[in-house]
Design an enzyme around this catalytic site. Sequence first.
Site, PDB file in Angstrom:
ATOM      1  N   ASP A  92       0.790  -1.228   0.000  1.00 55.73           N
ATOM      2  CA  ASP A  92       0.000   0.000   0.000  1.00 55.73           C
ATOM      3  C   ASP A  92       0.829   1.289   0.000  1.00 55.73           C
ATOM      4  OD1 ASP A  92       1.050  -0.049   2.595  1.00 55.73           O
ATOM      5  OD2 ASP A  92      -0.796  -0.845   3.450  1.00 55.73           O
ATOM      6  N   GLU A 114      -0.359  -9.228  -0.912  1.00 50.02           N
ATOM      7  CA  GLU A 114      -0.973  -8.672   0.288  1.00 50.02           C
ATOM      8  C   GLU A 114      -2.212  -7.855  -0.082  1.00 50.02           C
ATOM      9  OE1 GLU A 114       1.361  -7.462   4.128  1.00 50.02           O
ATOM     10  OE2 GLU A 114       0.653  -5.610   3.215  1.00 50.02           O
ATOM     11  N   GLU A 128      -2.148   4.904   3.201  1.00 50.08           N
ATOM     12  CA  GLU A 128      -2.065   3.495   2.807  1.00 50.08           C
ATOM     13  C   GLU A 128      -3.416   2.890   2.427  1.00 50.08           C
ATOM     14  OE1 GLU A 128       1.555   4.314   5.332  1.00 50.08           O
ATOM     15  OE2 GLU A 128      -0.586   4.804   5.446  1.00 50.08           O
ATOM     16  N   HIS A 204       5.143   5.367  14.571  1.00 48.91           N
ATOM     17  CA  HIS A 204       5.532   6.237  13.459  1.00 48.91           C
ATOM     18  C   HIS A 204       4.362   6.703  12.608  1.00 48.91           C
ATOM     19  CE1 HIS A 204       5.084   2.414  11.309  1.00 48.91           C
ATOM     20  NE2 HIS A 204       4.917   3.141  10.231  1.00 48.91           N
ATOM     21  N   ARG A 206       1.583   8.596  10.801  1.00 49.77           N
ATOM     22  CA  ARG A 206       1.327  10.022  10.639  1.00 49.77           C
ATOM     23  C   ARG A 206       0.066  10.448  11.378  1.00 49.77           C
ATOM     24  NH1 ARG A 206       1.511   9.833   5.640  1.00 49.77           N
ATOM     25  NH2 ARG A 206       3.672  10.402   5.283  1.00 49.77           N
ATOM     26  N   HIS A 236      11.840   6.165  14.535  1.00 46.99           N
ATOM     27  CA  HIS A 236      11.676   6.521  13.130  1.00 46.99           C
ATOM     28  C   HIS A 236      12.404   7.823  12.839  1.00 46.99           C
ATOM     29  CE1 HIS A 236       9.630   7.384   9.304  1.00 46.99           C
ATOM     30  NE2 HIS A 236       9.278   6.112   9.299  1.00 46.99           N
TER      31      HIS A 236
END
Length: 375
Positions: A92, A114, A128, A204, A206, A236
């Site tokens: 993604d 996936e 994603e 991590h 966003r 990260h």
Amino acid sequence: MAIFGTRPEGIKMAPVVKELMSREDVECIFLNTAQHREMLDQVLELFEIKPDFDLNLMKDRQTPIELTSKMLVEITKVLEETNPDLVLVHGDTATTFAGAFAAFQRQIPVGHVEAGLRTEDIYSPFPEEANRQLVGRITTHHFAATETNREALLRENIRPENIYVVGNSVIDALLQVTSKVFAFEEPLKSIMESGKRTILMTTHRRENLAQLKGVYSAINRILVEHEDVQIVFPVHKNPAVRDEIAKHLNLNERTHLVEPLDYEVFAHLMKEAYLIFTDSGGIQEEAPALGKPVLVARNNTERPEGVEAGTLKLCGTDESVVYKELKELLTNPAAYEKMSGAKNPYGDGTTSEKIADIIMKKIREEKSARETVYS
């Protein structure tokens, strides 16, 4: 042609690419966008894979739009040169979307590894969820990890004959790496030999940035109350994540902040950890294969079968909830054993072989159909 460019893609696609490269009746070309540079290079070195094309597109602080537009242009140039029978993308990422869309523009079939992960909220995780839904609309061959993923695709009117439940190739990679003899180097060697229970932690996402204060406050409380517990936290590189850590996480001799780790090191850290606290997607699949409970710092997940199986538990980012769930696993042996002993629903280490078998079967069928029409 396999197209990927991030570290998570590299981990999950490396076993697939190696399996395809081992087949005598297929030529597998690997295009690396280098969306992640150093982190992916480490994975490729570990699995001994070299790209046929390296776009080297990683640049400091470029926007997602800038990155995606560059990818579309450069991937298209390579597709024009090589004209593969199938383009294989994973997951993604921006690379996934750009690779699939560039192939679609040239009417090259797309295989999506996936496939079928869904939260049904296009802003969570962002971007994603939107990427995976968009890629799903232009994919020909959907390689789904679980029946839940297959059902999600069927709800979107994907033809059942184009969906293959194969498990997740990340388990292939993980079992290959953790089966090897390994020794930590300092400072991790001393940390992991301290005799303390280790919470391996990653944050991590966003969309989580504004809520990380609650997560770190809960961690602070746990460390004060449990002197036999330590945190190992690969941080990260995103400056915004590091700013939140600096503001809200109390540092002491049992808080070990480290730079992002090679996959081999991280895999063995998962193997040796007591439990894992994360907002990552891939770790939700990997850690249960090693018998590790996973607390997920998110309110929803595209991997609900892990929650249903009992290997994962969603705890969000609220301080009181995060504290409660961590406390439960640290003080209640029965709760810990229930999670650590749950069966991992994401695969048995044979996903790459299954994908390669299906690809070869489809290519042979398409070749036979073309020859029949021609004759």
